[in-house]
Design a protein around this motif. Structure first.
Motif, PDB file in Angstrom:
ATOM      1  N   UNK A 123      27.673  21.462  36.449  1.00 30.74           N
ATOM      2  CA  UNK A 123      27.507  21.251  37.884  1.00 30.74           C
ATOM      3  C   UNK A 123      27.239  22.563  38.607  1.00 30.74           C
ATOM      4  N   UNK A 124      27.865  23.630  38.138  1.00 34.00           N
ATOM      5  CA  UNK A 124      27.647  24.942  38.745  1.00 34.00           C
ATOM      6  C   UNK A 124      26.192  25.386  38.595  1.00 34.00           C
ATOM      7  N   UNK A 125      25.611  25.151  37.424  1.00 33.07           N
ATOM      8  CA  UNK A 125      24.212  25.511  37.189  1.00 33.07           C
ATOM      9  C   UNK A 125      23.290  24.665  38.060  1.00 33.07           C
ATOM     10  N   UNK A 126      23.552  23.369  38.126  1.00 31.88           N
ATOM     11  CA  UNK A 126      22.743  22.475  38.959  1.00 31.88           C
ATOM     12  C   UNK A 126      22.827  22.888  40.422  1.00 31.88           C
ATOM     13  N   UNK A 127      24.030  23.181  40.895  1.00 30.62           N
ATOM     14  CA  UNK A 127      24.211  23.567  42.295  1.00 30.62           C
ATOM     15  C   UNK A 127      23.468  24.859  42.612  1.00 30.62           C
ATOM     16  N   UNK A 128      23.603  25.860  41.718  1.00 36.88           N
ATOM     17  CA  UNK A 128      23.021  27.175  41.991  1.00 36.88           C
ATOM     18  C   UNK A 128      21.510  27.115  42.099  1.00 36.88           C
ATOM     19  N   UNK A 129      20.869  26.297  41.297  1.00 37.58           N
ATOM     20  CA  UNK A 129      19.407  26.252  41.300  1.00 37.58           C
ATOM     21  C   UNK A 129      18.853  25.045  42.045  1.00 37.58           C
ATOM     22  N   UNK A 130      19.201  23.836  41.582  1.00 35.17           N
ATOM     23  CA  UNK A 130      18.541  22.641  42.119  1.00 35.17           C
ATOM     24  C   UNK A 130      19.075  22.230  43.487  1.00 35.17           C
ATOM     25  N   UNK A 131      20.389  22.274  43.671  1.00 42.01           N
ATOM     26  CA  UNK A 131      20.944  21.868  44.972  1.00 42.01           C
ATOM     27  C   UNK A 131      20.491  22.821  46.073  1.00 42.01           C
ATOM     28  N   UNK A 185      17.780  24.577  46.073  1.00 45.00           N
ATOM     29  CA  UNK A 185      16.354  24.343  46.288  1.00 45.00           C
ATOM     30  C   UNK A 185      16.140  23.105  47.152  1.00 45.00           C
ATOM     31  N   UNK A 186      16.899  22.050  46.883  1.00 43.72           N
ATOM     32  CA  UNK A 186      16.764  20.831  47.683  1.00 43.72           C
ATOM     33  C   UNK A 186      17.163  21.091  49.134  1.00 43.72           C
ATOM     34  N   UNK A 187      18.240  21.844  49.327  1.00 40.24           N
ATOM     35  CA  UNK A 187      18.669  22.168  50.693  1.00 40.24           C
ATOM     36  C   UNK A 187      17.586  22.954  51.432  1.00 40.24           C
ATOM     37  N   UNK A 188      16.884  23.826  50.709  1.00 38.50           N
ATOM     38  CA  UNK A 188      15.801  24.604  51.306  1.00 38.50           C
ATOM     39  C   UNK A 188      14.637  23.703  51.705  1.00 38.50           C
ATOM     40  N   UNK A 189      14.250  22.806  50.809  1.00 35.15           N
ATOM     41  CA  UNK A 189      13.163  21.869  51.104  1.00 35.15           C
ATOM     42  C   UNK A 189      13.530  20.990  52.299  1.00 35.15           C
ATOM     43  N   UNK A 190      14.742  20.511  52.298  1.00 34.58           N
ATOM     44  CA  UNK A 190      15.225  19.645  53.390  1.00 34.58           C
ATOM     45  C   UNK A 190      15.129  20.359  54.739  1.00 34.58           C
ATOM     46  N   UNK A 191      15.605  21.598  54.778  1.00 34.55           N
ATOM     47  CA  UNK A 191      15.580  22.358  56.033  1.00 34.55           C
ATOM     48  C   UNK A 191      14.148  22.706  56.445  1.00 34.55           C
ATOM     49  N   UNK A 192      13.315  23.027  55.469  1.00 28.71           N
ATOM     50  CA  UNK A 192      11.919  23.345  55.790  1.00 28.71           C
ATOM     51  C   UNK A 192      11.227  22.143  56.418  1.00 28.71           C
ATOM     52  N   UNK A 193      11.484  20.959  55.868  1.00 31.26           N
ATOM     53  CA  UNK A 193      10.888  19.757  56.416  1.00 31.26           C
ATOM     54  C   UNK A 193      11.335  19.461  57.837  1.00 31.26           C
ATOM     55  N   UNK A 194      12.544  19.880  58.166  1.00 27.21           N
ATOM     56  CA  UNK A 194      13.084  19.650  59.511  1.00 27.21           C
ATOM     57  C   UNK A 194      12.642  20.708  60.510  1.00 27.21           C
ATOM     58  N   UNK A 195      12.513  21.960  60.068  1.00 26.77           N
ATOM     59  CA  UNK A 195      12.379  23.073  61.011  1.00 26.77           C
ATOM     60  C   UNK A 195      11.004  23.741  61.046  1.00 26.77           C
ATOM     61  N   UNK A 254       9.819  19.233  39.622  1.00 24.65           N
ATOM     62  CA  UNK A 254       9.610  17.907  40.192  1.00 24.65           C
ATOM     63  C   UNK A 254       9.776  17.897  41.695  1.00 24.65           C
ATOM     64  N   UNK A 255      10.776  18.619  42.176  1.00 24.85           N
ATOM     65  CA  UNK A 255      11.015  18.729  43.618  1.00 24.85           C
ATOM     66  C   UNK A 255       9.823  19.378  44.315  1.00 24.85           C
ATOM     67  N   UNK A 256       9.290  20.425  43.724  1.00 29.27           N
ATOM     68  CA  UNK A 256       8.139  21.122  44.306  1.00 29.27           C
ATOM     69  C   UNK A 256       6.938  20.183  44.455  1.00 29.27           C
ATOM     70  N   UNK A 257       6.647  19.434  43.416  1.00 22.72           N
ATOM     71  CA  UNK A 257       5.494  18.536  43.448  1.00 22.72           C
ATOM     72  C   UNK A 257       5.677  17.436  44.481  1.00 22.72           C
ATOM     73  N   UNK A 258       6.856  16.846  44.516  1.00 25.11           N
ATOM     74  CA  UNK A 258       7.100  15.762  45.465  1.00 25.11           C
ATOM     75  C   UNK A 258       7.068  16.270  46.901  1.00 25.11           C
ATOM     76  N   UNK A 259       7.704  17.416  47.156  1.00 28.22           N
ATOM     77  CA  UNK A 259       7.710  17.978  48.513  1.00 28.22           C
ATOM     78  C   UNK A 259       6.299  18.342  48.956  1.00 28.22           C
TER      79      UNK A 259
END
Length: 232
Positions: free
Chosen positions: A86-94, A96-106, A140-145
């Motif tokens: 979970x630590x590895x997933x959080x450090x990289x993927x979570x 990254x998702x938070x960054x994409x989410x904020x970029x889409x909003x702001x 996958x996140x990059x392509x979808x975003x």
């Protein structure tokens, strides 16, 4: 002159990217988890969606963002605990998702977002299961975003480094035996330097390259795709 946000600017790649952007005359807003390596503009837990939102708001109108968060865990899956995974997933993927989410909003006027994947997501390496899962998720996140936000003129791309000499990888690169083995795995015969990755990030952030989106740029000395002749 453009305005950029670097999340995890205290990382080796983050610091190199910050230096290149500032040398080019750009404004850079930096974040880090603490003050131990740099003096950031904001302290940020990049796994916290609301905190990332606030940093985007604090940084103001942005032309580009790069998330340099990550971690290192070299263990086979059966030896990896749930907490370690979970630590590895959080450090990289979570993050990254938070960054994409904020970029889409702001990022209402568009811009460029660069995420950091890994050669381990593009080729199979032993004892990389958790990292490979997290970094493949970033692809996958990059392509979808890129598809979702193309109509908003927000570009999403990723860089995929090979083994790079940073403080995070010092346990590998600082050991002569493991270093030589790693160098031999890279077709160009050397490990990456932070500035190698930073140059690719700056290229993808540059508004001059605004017809590039949904791409994963391997900056890995050929590690993920090339099988050269054996060196004599």
């Amino acid at each position: 002159m453009a305005n950029y946000l670097i999340i995890a600017a205290s990382s080796g790649i983050g610091q190199a990217t910050d230096e290149l952007l500032r040398l080019a005359g750009h404004n850079v807003f930096t974040t880090a988890r603490d003050h131990s390596k740099i003096t950031p503009d904001a302290i940020l837990d990049a796994t916290d969606f609301d905190a990332v939102d606030r940093v985007f708001h604090q940084a103001g109108e942005l032309d580009g963002v790069v998330n340099c968060c990550g971690s290192l865990l070299l263990k086979s899956a059966h030896l990896t605990s749930k907490d370690q995974y979970q630590s590895v997933i959080d450090a990289s993927l979570t993050t990254a998702f938070a960054t994409v989410r904020a970029a889409g909003k702001h990022m209402n006027k568009g811009g460029s977002v660069v995420l950091v994947s890994s050669a381990a997501a593009m080729a199979g390496f032993a004892n990389h299961e958790a990292i490979a899962a997290a970094k493949a998720g970033i692809i996958g996140l990059t392509l979808s975003a890129a598809a979702t936000y193309a109509s908003s003129n927000i570009r999403f791309n990723a860089v995929s480094p090979g083994l790079t000499q940073t403080p995070l990888t010092a346990s590998l690169t600082g050991n002569e035996t493991s270093r030589k083995i790693s160098e031999a795995m890279h077709p160009l015969g050397r490990l990456g330097k932070p500035e190698d990755i930073a140059r690719a990030i700056v290229f993808l952030l540059d508004p001059a390259n605004d017809w590039i989106t949904g791409q994963v740029l391997a900056v890995d000395g050929g590690l993920s795709s090339v099988r050269p002749k054996m060196r004599s």
